[in-house]
Design a protein around this motif. Structure first.
Motif, PDB file in Angstrom:
ATOM      1  N   SER A  95     -80.744 -76.371  17.057  1.00 38.65           N
ATOM      2  CA  SER A  95     -80.903 -74.811  16.394  1.00 38.65           C
ATOM      3  C   SER A  95     -81.019 -73.713  15.920  1.00 38.65           C
ATOM      4  CB  SER A  95     -80.283 -75.843  14.913  1.00 38.65           C
ATOM      5  OG  SER A  95     -80.405 -75.255  14.413  1.00 38.65           O
ATOM      6  N   ASN A  96     -81.691 -72.857  13.830  1.00 41.03           N
ATOM      7  CA  ASN A  96     -81.867 -71.054  13.905  1.00 41.03           C
ATOM      8  C   ASN A  96     -81.941 -69.933  12.843  1.00 41.03           C
ATOM      9  OD1 ASN A  96     -80.539 -69.243  15.688  1.00 41.03           O
ATOM     10  ND2 ASN A  96     -78.743 -69.821  14.612  1.00 41.03           N
ATOM     11  N   ARG A 170     -66.087 -75.436  17.223  1.00 40.24           N
ATOM     12  CA  ARG A 170     -66.890 -75.780  16.156  1.00 40.24           C
ATOM     13  C   ARG A 170     -66.096 -73.942  14.976  1.00 40.24           C
ATOM     14  NH1 ARG A 170     -72.863 -74.190  14.998  1.00 40.24           N
ATOM     15  NH2 ARG A 170     -72.731 -72.471  16.552  1.00 40.24           N
ATOM     16  N   LEU A 263     -65.133 -84.449  10.072  1.00 40.71           N
ATOM     17  CA  LEU A 263     -66.841 -83.802  10.637  1.00 40.71           C
ATOM     18  C   LEU A 263     -65.899 -83.423  12.118  1.00 40.71           C
ATOM     19  CD1 LEU A 263     -69.200 -82.865  11.486  1.00 40.71           C
ATOM     20  CD2 LEU A 263     -69.467 -85.380  12.373  1.00 40.71           C
ATOM     21  N   SER A 271     -69.968 -87.906  15.982  1.00 45.46           N
ATOM     22  CA  SER A 271     -70.899 -88.104  14.632  1.00 45.46           C
ATOM     23  C   SER A 271     -71.835 -87.815  14.166  1.00 45.46           C
ATOM     24  CB  SER A 271     -71.370 -89.570  15.395  1.00 45.46           C
ATOM     25  OG  SER A 271     -72.193 -89.020  16.505  1.00 45.46           O
ATOM     26  N   ARG A 273     -75.483 -86.456  13.103  1.00 48.98           N
ATOM     27  CA  ARG A 273     -76.763 -86.571  13.372  1.00 48.98           C
ATOM     28  C   ARG A 273     -77.954 -87.442  12.136  1.00 48.98           C
ATOM     29  NH1 ARG A 273     -77.483 -81.049  16.219  1.00 48.98           N
ATOM     30  NH2 ARG A 273     -76.763 -81.669  18.067  1.00 48.98           N
ATOM     31  N   GLN A 276     -77.992 -86.510   8.384  1.00 48.34           N
ATOM     32  CA  GLN A 276     -76.723 -85.248   7.727  1.00 48.34           C
ATOM     33  C   GLN A 276     -75.846 -85.730   6.609  1.00 48.34           C
ATOM     34  OE1 GLN A 276     -75.276 -84.190  11.494  1.00 48.34           O
ATOM     35  NE2 GLN A 276     -75.861 -82.190  10.972  1.00 48.34           N
ATOM     36  N   PRO A 294     -85.671 -81.420  11.408  1.00 40.92           N
ATOM     37  CA  PRO A 294     -86.451 -80.358  12.481  1.00 40.92           C
ATOM     38  C   PRO A 294     -85.035 -79.220  12.567  1.00 40.92           C
ATOM     39  CG  PRO A 294     -85.616 -81.963  13.317  1.00 40.92           C
ATOM     40  CD  PRO A 294     -85.900 -82.664  12.118  1.00 40.92           C
ATOM     41  N   LYS A 299     -78.539 -78.204  10.257  1.00 41.69           N
ATOM     42  CA  LYS A 299     -78.696 -78.849   8.559  1.00 41.69           C
ATOM     43  C   LYS A 299     -77.480 -77.765   7.585  1.00 41.69           C
ATOM     44  CE  LYS A 299     -83.314 -77.000   7.980  1.00 41.69           C
ATOM     45  NZ  LYS A 299     -83.433 -77.548  10.020  1.00 41.69           N
ATOM     46  N   SER A 300     -76.971 -76.814   8.800  1.00 40.32           N
ATOM     47  CA  SER A 300     -76.156 -76.535   8.154  1.00 40.32           C
ATOM     48  C   SER A 300     -74.952 -77.035   7.708  1.00 40.32           C
ATOM     49  CB  SER A 300     -75.212 -74.852   9.178  1.00 40.32           C
ATOM     50  OG  SER A 300     -76.502 -73.996   9.213  1.00 40.32           O
ATOM     51  N   LEU A 301     -74.350 -77.666   8.670  1.00 40.42           N
ATOM     52  CA  LEU A 301     -72.837 -78.434   8.129  1.00 40.42           C
ATOM     53  C   LEU A 301     -73.537 -79.398   7.092  1.00 40.42           C
ATOM     54  CD1 LEU A 301     -71.430 -80.037  11.184  1.00 40.42           C
ATOM     55  CD2 LEU A 301     -71.753 -81.524   8.886  1.00 40.42           C
ATOM     56  N   ARG A 581     -82.317 -76.458  22.209  1.00 41.74           N
ATOM     57  CA  ARG A 581     -81.588 -77.601  20.988  1.00 41.74           C
ATOM     58  C   ARG A 581     -79.985 -77.869  21.679  1.00 41.74           C
ATOM     59  NH1 ARG A 581     -82.827 -74.041  16.192  1.00 41.74           N
ATOM     60  NH2 ARG A 581     -80.692 -73.940  15.654  1.00 41.74           N
TER      61      ARG A 581
END
Ligand SMILES: Nc1ncnc2c1ncn2[C@@H]1O[C@H](COP(=O)(O)OP(=O)(O)OP(=O)(O)O)[C@@H](O)[C@H]1O
Length: 913
Positions: A95, A96, A170, A263, A271, A273, A276, A294, A299-301, A581
C-alpha cells in the motif's frame, strides 16, 4: 500546522533540516568504467570504510575508499525463491501517504487600494464485531504463507500497463471532491498512461469487463468513447441502485456474504484481505478498534466501507495535508468526501463547511489542528453527528513512536467523544511497537480486546544491506546496473538530506538512468509533477527524502534502495513498504554508512532542553495577567524560540502537555499571525468604528505608524470577547468590501490560561524529564536500526549459505522482534564516552567566543554540528569545532562542557578580582 519537513512530519524527532551540514555536498564520483564487475555486495565488501570507521572522527576526514578494484559481486543475484519458505513468522498481504504546508507568515494586500488618511475622521467602521470480537494477537510465530509473484521488471512493460492493479476498479484517480463524478470525465487531467490507469480506476466495478475487452484490443485509452453518454448514465444509475441495495443488505445483516458483495461491487475485489473484514465488523458494531496491518494491506478500506453503512459522518484525522488529499482522491466515487486543513484558504474551508452542513459530505479528512477550530467543533455539537473517527497513522499519538506529533496529543478519547460526540474510534497504523500501541490505545481508550494486529511486515521483500563508504554513489550505480535492479521498472532511492536528492538524481541521469530528486523543499507543483511522472513510469527512479512515499500507492515499485541508514526500524518499514504493493517480489537494499548514522545521532539531540530553559519558558507562558477572564495570551514563535533556544515543535509539545496533561493549565487556541497592520481606504476609521465593535476596539488598541494602524490581534480579540479568528474574519470582510487592506506577521501560539501552576520548578523538572526520555527514545531507535543493519551485514559475512536469504531473515526477525516487544533491549552505542582532547578543545572554544553565553547543551550541540535557534548553523558552522566530536557521546560532551564552563567562570572571577 502541518509540517512539511522531510521527516514526514515528525515533531519531536531529529528532523534533518534543509541543510543541516553546511559544507558543500561531496562531488559525485566519476562514473565507473563500463563493464566493471560490480563490487557492491550483500556482504561488507567495503574494507576501507571499516577501517576508517574504527578511528574516532576527530580532526581528520577519512580518505574515500577506492572502489575501482573492488571485490567482484557474485555473478548472479541469489535466487529469491528460497527466501521465504522457512520464516518463523507469518507475513501478510501487500500500500501508503504525503506533504504539507506551513501557515503563511504574512497576508499582504497592501497598496492595491488608495489609502485613506487616518486623520480625517469622524468615525465609521474576520471510524461486527460479530457481537463478541475477540482480541486478535499478533500471529507469531507461524507458518509462512508463501506467495510468490515474480518481480516487476522493465521487460514486463511490453506486456503490462504501467500502474495497473490486477483488475481493480476502485476509486477516482483524480479525486472525489465532494461531488460524485458519475460522468467519468475526471481522468482528463492526467496525461497518457497514467490517464488510462486513472480512468479505469475511476469507473465502477461492473465496467471491468468493458475495459478488459478494450485492453485486449489494445484500445484501453480510448475505450470510453464507444459508449454513448445515455448508456453511461443508465449504467451509473443502475450502479448506484445496486450499491444502495448492497448497503441496505449490510445494514440489515453485516455478514461476510453481504460485505463481500459490497466490496466486489464498489471496489471490484473478490475478497477481503487478512484483518479487513474483522475490522469492518468491529467498527460496524460500534466498538472502538486498534488496527495494525502492514503497509499496503488495505487499511483505508476498513473505514471506507463502514462510512457507506453508518448514518453519520466519518471523520478521518491525518497527519499530513498531502496525505489527506491523496486519500480523498482515492475514495470510491460513491463516497462523497471533503477536506479541512489549517493550510486551506478561508473560502475553501467555508465551502467545505457549507457542504458538511448540507449533508453533502460523508467522509471528511481533517488535520488534528483543525480540531481546535471553535466553529468546527460547535458545528458538531449543534447539528452534525459523527459515527466514526478514524485516527490514521495513529502511532503519531505516542511520544514513543518514530513520528510523534504534538497536535495528535489532542486526539484523546475524552475529547473525541465529548467534543465531537463520536460513536466509535478506529485507530490505524502499520508501524507501532508494543509500547507505542499501549500509549495509543490508552489515549484513545481502546480496550485491549479490540486490537486487531497482523504481522507488520509483508512477505514479498528481499532485504539486503551492505556497508556504504565514501563511494556510495558509485556503489549505488553499480547496484542499479546489476541484477535484479537493472531490470526493475520503478525504483525509489531514499536518502536523508535534501541536497543528496539533487546530487544523486543528477549522477544517475548522467549515467543514463531517468531519475528525479524529490524533497519537501520543492514547490508543491513540482512535487505533484514528479509523483505523476513516476506513477506513469516516465521516470524510473525517484531519489527522495522521507517526504516522498506517504500516500503513494504505486503497485509496481519493484525496489527501494536506502542510500543511508534510516532513523528507525519504523521508518525503514514504512519506506520499504512503498515496494511490492502489487504483491510481487521486491528488492530492498540498504547502504549502511557510519557517517550518516553519526549525523542522525547528533540530530537526535536537536530537540533536547534543559530544566533551566523549560523553567524560563513556563514563567513566560504564565506571565500574563490571569485575572482577566478568557484573556487570549500569545507567544510569538520566532522570538520565543530564540530567547529560550527551543525549537518551535518543542515549545508546542510543552504547551500541548500543559493543556492535555494531568492538570489542564491552559487551553490552546488556533495559531495566528498576531501583529496586524491595517490601512483604511474608503470610510474614515471613526465612522467604521461607530458601526463595528471590532473596528472600534482596533482603534483603541492600536498605535498609528505612518498612517497605518498597528495592533495585536489577541489583544483586540480579548477586549471584544471574540476569537482571534473572528477578528481576522472581520478584517477580511472589510477588505472584500474595499474598506481596508491589511498585512499580518509574527505567527504565534495562542492560548488562554485556566490555572497557573503552584510549583513551577517541579513542573519544569517533570517536563524536562519527560522530554529527556523522548530524546533518549529517539537515539535508541536509531541505535536499534543501526544494530539490525550491522547484524545483517555480519550474518552475510559469517554464513555459508546464500547471503541474500540470510540477510532477509536476519532483518525480518529483528523487525518483528522489535515490533513485538523487544524495543527496550540494550543496543550497543557506536559513540565513545571520552576523547583526550575534548576538555582542551572546549577550553579553547570558550576562550575564543567570550562574547557568547553558552550552556553545556549549546556547546555539545556545536561540537556535534547541530544548530539551534540561538546558535544557528549559519553562524556557528564556521567555527573550527563544529561537528568535530560527533563520535563522542552527547551527554559526555555536556558534562565536559559543564566542568569547563565552571572553570571558565572561576578563572574570570579570579582575574576580575
Ligand atoms: N481486499 C482487497 N483486495 C485487493 N486489493 C485491495 C484490497 N483492499 C485494499 N486493496 C488495495 O491495496 C492497496 C493499498 O491499500 P491502502 O492504501 O489502503 O493501504 P494501507 O494499509 O493504508 O497502506 P499504507 O499503510 O502503506 O498506507 C490499494 O491499492 C487498495 O485498493
Amino acid at each position: 500546522m502541518e509540517s512539511d519537513s522531510d521527516s514526514d512530519g515528525s515533531h519531536i524527532s531529529a528532523t534533518p533540516p534543509r541543510d543541516p551540514f553546511p559544507p558543500p555536498p561531496p562531488k559525485p564520483p566519476q562514473p565507473p568504467p563500463p563493464r566493471q564487475v560490480p563490487p557492491v555486495s550483500r556482504k561488507a565488501t567495503s574494507s576501507s570504510s571499516s577501517s576508517s570507521r574504527s578511528k574516532p572522527k576527530a580532526h581528520t576526514h577519512p580518505q574515500p575508499p577506492d572502489h575501482s578494484e573492488a571485490a567482484p559481486l557474485p555473478s548472479s543475484y541469489p535466487p529469491p525463491p528460497s527466501l521465504f519458505t522457512d520464516l518463523p513468522f507469518r507475513i501478510c498481504e501487500p500500500s501508503n501517504r504525503t506533504q504539507p504546508a506551513r501557515c503563511s507568515s504574512s497576508v499582504s494586500s497592501f497598496y492595491r487600494l488608495p489609502r485613506a488618511s487616518p486623520a480625517s475622521e469622524d468615525i465609521s467602521k474576520s471510524e461486527c464485531q460479530s457481537s463478541s470480537v475477540s482480541h486478535v494477537l499478533p500471529e507469531l510465530p507461524h507458518v509462512p504463507v508463501v506467495r510468490r509473484k515474480p518481480p516487476n521488471l522493465i521487460t514486463d512493460s511490453i506486456t503490462c500497463q504501467p500502474v495497473k492493479a490486477p483488475v481493480v476498479f476502485r476509486s477516482g484517480g483524480e479525486g472525489n471532491f465532494v461531488k460524485l463524478n458519475l460522468n467519468g470525465k475526471r481522468g482528463k487531467k492526467f496525461p497518457s498512461k497514467y490517464k488510462s490507469a486513472s480512468k479505469s480506476r475511476s469507473k465502477f466495478a461492473y465496467r471491468g469487463k468493458r475495459y478488459k475487452k478494450s485492453e485486449a484490443n489494445g484500445e484501453e485509452e480510448e475505450g470510453e468513447t464507444w459508449l454513448d453518454e445515455e448508456s453511461d448514465l443508465q449504467r451509473d444509475n443502475g450502479f448506484i441502485s445496486s450499491v444502495e441495495e448492497a448497503v441496505l443488505a449490510v445494514k440489515a445483516e453485516a455478514c461476510d456474504e453481504n460485505l463481500t458483495k459490497l466490496l466486489s461491487l464498489v471496489y471490484g475485489y473478490e475478497s477481503f484481505r487478512d484483518g479487513q473484514l474483522q475490522a469492518i465488523k468491529m467498527v460496524l458494531s460500534g466498538s472502538s478498534t486498534m488496527l495494525v496491518l502492514p503497509t499496503g494491506a488495505g487499511k483505508s478500506l476498513c473505514y471506507q466501507i463502514p462510512a457507506m453503512i453508518l448514518p453519520g459522518i466519518t471523520l478521518v484525522v491525518s497527519p499530513l495535508v498531502s496525505l489527506m488529499i491523496d486519500q480523498l482522491k482515492h475514495l470510491p466515487s460513491v463516497i462523497k468526501g471533503g477536506l479541512l486543513s489549517s493550510s486551506q484558504r478561508p473560502e475553501e474551508a467555508t465551502e467545505t463547511l457549507r457542504k458538511l452542513k448540507e449533508g453533502i459530505i460523508k467522509v471528511l479528512f481533517v488535520s488534528p489542528e483543525r480540531l481546535l477550530n471553535v466553529e468546527f467543533l460547535s458545528m458538531f455539537r449543534m447539528s452534525l453527528s459523527v459515527s466514526l473517527v478514524v485516527v490514521d497513522e495513529a502511532h503519531c499519538v505516542s511520544e514513543w513512536s518514530h513520528n510523534f506529533r504534538p497536535s495528535y496529543m489532542r486526539l484523546k478519547a475524552s475529547m473525541l467523544y465529548s467534543a465531537l460526540k463520536a460513536d466509535c474510534i478506529l485507530a490505524m497504523t502499520a508501524t507501532a511497537t508494543t509500547m507505542t500501541l499501549q500509549a495509543v490505545m490508552s489515549a484513545l481508550e481502546i480496550p485491549s480486546t479490540n486490537l486487531i494486529q497482523k504481522s507488520q511486515l509483508r512477505e514479498n521483500f528481499e532485504l539486503s544491506v551492505s556497508l556504504g563508504g565514501a563511494n556510495r554513489l558509485k556503489d549505488l550505480l553499480i547496484l542499479m546496473e546489476s541484477q535484479p535492479y537493472k531490470k526493475i521498472r520503478s525504483i525509489i532511492v531514499y536518502c536523508k538530506f535534501q541536497y543528496e536528492t539533487d546530487m544523486i538524481s543528477k549522477y544517475l541521469r548522467d549515467n543514463n538512468i531517468t531519475a528525479k530528486g524529490y524533497h519537501s523543499g520543492l514547490p508543491a507543483k513540482d512535487r505533484v509533477r514528479i509523483q505523476e511522472s513516476f506513477c506513469s513510469n516516465k521516470i524510473r527512479v525517484v531519489v527522495a527524502t522521507v517526504a516522498f512515499g506517504m500516500g503513494l500507492d504505486k503497485g509496481d515499485v519493484g525496489a527501494v534502495i536506502h542510500f543511508s541508514v534510516p532513523g528507525s526500524l519504523e521508518e525503514y518499514v514504512q519506506e520499504i513498504g512503498r515496494a511490492g504493493r502489487d504483491g510481487r517480489l521486491s528488492y530492498c537494499h540498504l547502504f549502511y554508512d557510519e557517517d550518516t548514522y553519526l549525523k542522525l545521532r547528533s540530530l537526535s539531540h536537536s530537540d533536547g532542553v534543559d530544566e533551566y530553559a523549560v523553567g524560563k519558558f513556563l514563567t513566560h507562558v504564565f506571565s500574563s495577567d490571569t485575572k482577566q477572564h478568557e484573556k487570549i495570551c500569545s507567544i510569538v514563535i520566532e522570538s520565543a524560540s530564540h530567547k529560550f533556544d527551543m525549537k518551535e515543535e518543542v515549545m508546542q509539545t510543552i504547551l500541548t502537555h500543559l493543556e492535555l496533561g494531568e492538570v489542564q493549565y491552559l487551553r490552546m487556541l488556533p495559531q495566528v499571525n498576531v501583529c496586524c497592520t491595517l490601512n483604511f481606504h474608503k470610510s474614515s476609521p471613526n465612522i467604521l468604528a461607530a458601526r463595528n465593535i471590532i473596528v472600534a476596539a482596533i482603534l483603541k488598541k492600536s498605535h498609528v505608524k505612518q498612517g497605518l494602524y498597528v495592533f495585536d490581534i489577541p489583544t483586540v480579540a480579548s477586549s471584544t470577547g471574540v476569537a482571534t479568528t473572528d477578528v481576522l474574519a472581520e478584517i477580511q470582510t472589510l477588505k472584500m468590501k474595499g474598506e481596508v487592506t491589511y498585512e499580518t506577521k509574527d505567527p504565534a501560539f495562542c492560548y488562554t490560561i485556566l490555572e497557573s501552576p503552584k510549583d513551577t520548578s517541579s513542573l519544569s523538572s517533570h517536563l524536562t524529564k519527560w522530554l529527556a526520555e523522548v530524546e533518549s527514545c529517539k537515539v535508541r531507535k536509531l541505535d536499534i536500526m543501526s544494530s539490525a543493519a550491522m547484524a545483517a551485514i555480519n550474518v552475510s559475512n559469517t554464513s555459508e549459505t546464500s547471503s541474500g536469504a540470510k540477510q532477509t531473515l536476519s532483518l525480518q526477525s529483528r523487525i518483528l522482534d522489535y515490533f513485538n516487544g523487544d524495543e527496550n533491549c540494550d543496543v550497543p552505542s557506536k559513540t565513545t564516552q571520552n576523547c583526550s582532547f575534548l576538555l582542551a578543545d572546549i577550553k579553547v572554544f570558550l576562550q575564543s567566543n567570550r562574547q557568547a553565553k553558552f550552556t553545556p547543551r549549546a556547546i555539545a550541540r556545536i561540537m556535534h554540528g547541530v544548530g539551534s535557534p540561538a546558535f544557528p548553523n549559519s553562524i556557528w558552522s564556521k567555527t573550527h569545532f563544529w561537528g568535530r566530536y560527533m563520535s563522542v557521546d552527547f551527554r559526555a560532551i555536556m558534562e565536559a562542557a559543564q566542568t569547563e564552563l565552571m572553570n571558565f567562570v572561576d578563572r574570570n572571577a579570579a582575574l576580575a578580582s
